[in-house]
Design a protein around this motif. Structure first.
Motif, PDB file in Angstrom:
ATOM      1  N   ALA A 126     -88.903 -61.200 -67.247  1.00  0.00           N
ATOM      2  CA  ALA A 126     -89.234 -62.223 -68.253  1.00  0.00           C
ATOM      3  C   ALA A 126     -89.655 -63.511 -67.561  1.00  0.00           C
ATOM      4  N   SER A 283     -85.983 -53.981 -72.802  1.00  0.00           N
ATOM      5  CA  SER A 283     -87.249 -53.614 -73.440  1.00  0.00           C
ATOM      6  C   SER A 283     -87.183 -52.240 -74.073  1.00  0.00           C
ATOM      7  N   VAL A 289     -89.522 -57.483 -75.906  1.00  0.00           N
ATOM      8  CA  VAL A 289     -88.681 -58.614 -75.535  1.00  0.00           C
ATOM      9  C   VAL A 289     -88.810 -58.952 -74.053  1.00  0.00           C
ATOM     10  N   GLY A 293     -93.842 -62.051 -72.708  1.00  0.00           N
ATOM     11  CA  GLY A 293     -93.374 -62.446 -74.039  1.00  0.00           C
ATOM     12  C   GLY A 293     -94.443 -62.996 -74.954  1.00  0.00           C
ATOM     13  N   LEU A 296     -94.301 -61.618 -78.523  1.00  0.00           N
ATOM     14  CA  LEU A 296     -93.148 -62.135 -79.253  1.00  0.00           C
ATOM     15  C   LEU A 296     -93.437 -63.551 -79.762  1.00  0.00           C
ATOM     16  N   LEU A 313     -82.952 -62.045 -80.727  1.00  0.00           N
ATOM     17  CA  LEU A 313     -84.115 -62.155 -79.847  1.00  0.00           C
ATOM     18  C   LEU A 313     -84.032 -63.403 -78.976  1.00  0.00           C
ATOM     19  N   ARG A 317     -83.817 -63.073 -74.979  1.00  0.00           N
ATOM     20  CA  ARG A 317     -84.889 -63.662 -74.175  1.00  0.00           C
ATOM     21  C   ARG A 317     -84.355 -64.718 -73.221  1.00  0.00           C
ATOM     22  N   THR A 321     -84.570 -64.378 -69.137  1.00  0.00           N
ATOM     23  CA  THR A 321     -85.230 -65.415 -68.333  1.00  0.00           C
ATOM     24  C   THR A 321     -84.334 -65.845 -67.188  1.00  0.00           C
ATOM     25  N   PRO A 336     -91.906 -68.284 -70.507  1.00  0.00           N
ATOM     26  CA  PRO A 336     -90.610 -68.006 -71.125  1.00  0.00           C
ATOM     27  C   PRO A 336     -90.082 -69.130 -71.997  1.00  0.00           C
ATOM     28  N   VAL A 339     -91.856 -69.149 -75.327  1.00  0.00           N
ATOM     29  CA  VAL A 339     -91.342 -68.088 -76.210  1.00  0.00           C
ATOM     30  C   VAL A 339     -90.033 -68.533 -76.848  1.00  0.00           C
ATOM     31  N   LEU A 340     -89.144 -69.107 -76.041  1.00  0.00           N
ATOM     32  CA  LEU A 340     -87.865 -69.589 -76.577  1.00  0.00           C
ATOM     33  C   LEU A 340     -88.084 -70.705 -77.599  1.00  0.00           C
TER      34      LEU A 340
END
Length: 435
Positions: A126, A283, A289, A293, A296, A313, A317, A321, A336, A339-340
């Motif tokens: 990730a 994954s 995931v 990413g 996502l 999720l 995640r 990371t 990452p 995505v978060l």
């Protein structure tokens, strides 16, 4: 009388040495390299997801673990064996070079960063593509400066390296203005004409490379999403508070993960294989995931994820990371953390919509705002965060809520005396070198 433009470079010297054509060459070469990495990584990730989708959970999970272990182990072995400076995002290493604290061996770094990043992220770690493209862009700036026989120690050489870094970010996200802002806020730390112009030219040239080879659409096109109105500003301020706290948590956990991995006296390949196997298992259980990413984040930005899935999720995640970056393999944190930010912003928007619908008529708008706020809190570069979100989504009318969220996130992180992540990583590397 010759005036200093910054980076030790005088105005007369800038004109005499023709830095702008060199910056153009840096941008074109860095853009091609970054775009090649971006395309190769996209193909690797799509191939991994498509291959695993042919199997049921009973077989998919062990296969994903094996693939992740192979990719992660190989990637970390390459970094440790051939180019230790290629580890992590590479941005602290570039800052160290600009500040005169360390050198860059671009001949080793470029191939190791490219293939280690491809193996690790393609295998499921990730991590983000922008760290490798930024560091490879900076190394390209050094390479081009040697082509043109720019003497070591010259401010012009540092300006070209910074321009290459901006070009790497521009090509990674089709975001030339964010590339310029990143150079000024993060690498140079101040505005000087020579650095601005060279970074601007290199970033635009790299963006042209990227758009010709990958298409002209934003990375996350959201043309049908209406901008939040003024009534959403209180919610944006509240989200900024959450992003500030989340950014501080992210930074401290990331540094702790590096410390925990440093205590392991295992061979490099086994450390990378362990992280890869963990990412593979995740994954296999939750497809999409792991890896960069991007899918996502795209689903979060379009509001396709139900609220009851978001905490799971988000936690998965976050842990992936930390597990991936802590190994020290090649890969960035921009991707990452975006995505978060998207997942957290969507969770915030959906929760607020259930409680106060007038404040969050379209919950997915807060996914965009959350991405900018979290990036600002972690990196402490608010202009880069705001401009990057606008260029990533093509939503220029999100400016006001992004400003509100990012400024509050910045203030919260500063009030808690949290060190910006790249500065903290640079200081950590300096202590390790002395120790």
């Amino acid at each position: 009388m010759q005036h200093d433009t910054g980076f030790g470079l005088g105005t007369g010297e800038v004109k005499r040495r023709h830095i702008l054509p060199k910056a153009l060459v840096v941008g074109l070469v860095a853009g091609l390299l970054a775009t090649a990495f971006r395309l190769a990584l996209a193909r690797a990730e799509a191939g991994r997801v498509a291959w695993l989708s042919h199997y049921g959970p009973g077989l998919r999970i062990p296969l994903a673990m094996a693939l992740g272990a192979l990719g992660g182990g190989s990637a970390l072995w390459l970094v440790r064996r051939f180019a230790p400076d290629a580890g992590g995002s590479g941005i602290p290493q570039l800052k160290g070079f600009v500040l005169g604290e360390r050198g860059i061996e671009w001949r080793r770094l470029l191939p190791v960063k490219f293939f280690a990043g491809l193996l690790g992220i393609g295998g499921g770690l990730a991590l983000g593509r922008e760290g490798p493209t930024i560091q490879m862009g900076g190394a390209t700036g050094l390479m081009v400066s040697e082509w043109f026989r720019v003497r070591p120690g010259e401010g012009e050489r540092k300006a070209l390296i910074a321009a290459g870094a901006g070009a790497g970010l521009a090509a990674a996200f089709n975001a030339p203005l964010a590339g310029v802002m990143f150079v000024l806020e993060e690498l140079a730390g101040n505005f000087t004409p020579v650095v601005f112009v060279s970074a601007f030219l290199a970033s635009v040239a790299a963006d042209v490379d990227g758009r010709v080879l990958t298409g002209e659409m934003p990375v996350f096109p959201l043309h049908d999403l209406p901008a939040p109105n003024v009534s959403a500003l209180p919610a944006s301020l509240l989200l900024g508070l959450a992003c500030g706290l989340g950014g501080v948590l992210f930074n401290r956990c990331l540094l702790k993960s590096l410390d925990l991995y440093a205590r392991l006296r295992w061979p490099a390949w086994s450390v990378g294989a362990l992280a890869g196997a963990i990412a593979g298992a995740a994954s296999g259980l939750l497809p999409g995931v792991a890896g960069g990413g991007g899918l996502l984040a795209e689903r979060a930005l379009t509001g396709e994820i139900a609220l009851h899935w978001l905490p799971l999720l988000l936690a998965a995640r976050f842990l992936l990371t930390m597990t991936s970056y802590g190994t020290g393999t090649a890969g960035g944190i921009f991707g990452p953390l975006l995505v978060l930010g998207a997942l957290g912003g969507l969770a915030f928007g959906q929760t607020l919509h259930a409680l106060l619908p007038a404040w969050a008529a379209r919950p997915e708008t807060f996914a965009v705002i959350g991405m900018g706020g979290l990036l600002t809190a972690i990196v402490r570069a608010p202009l880069t965060g705001i401009v990057l979100m606008i260029e990533l989504t093509g939503k220029y009318d999100f400016m006001l809520p992004l400003l509100a969220c990012c400024l509050v996130a910045y203030g919260v992180a500063e009030a808690l005396h949290d060190t910006p992540i790249y500065e903290a990583l640079r200081e950590r590397a300096k202590r390790a070198a002395v120790g």
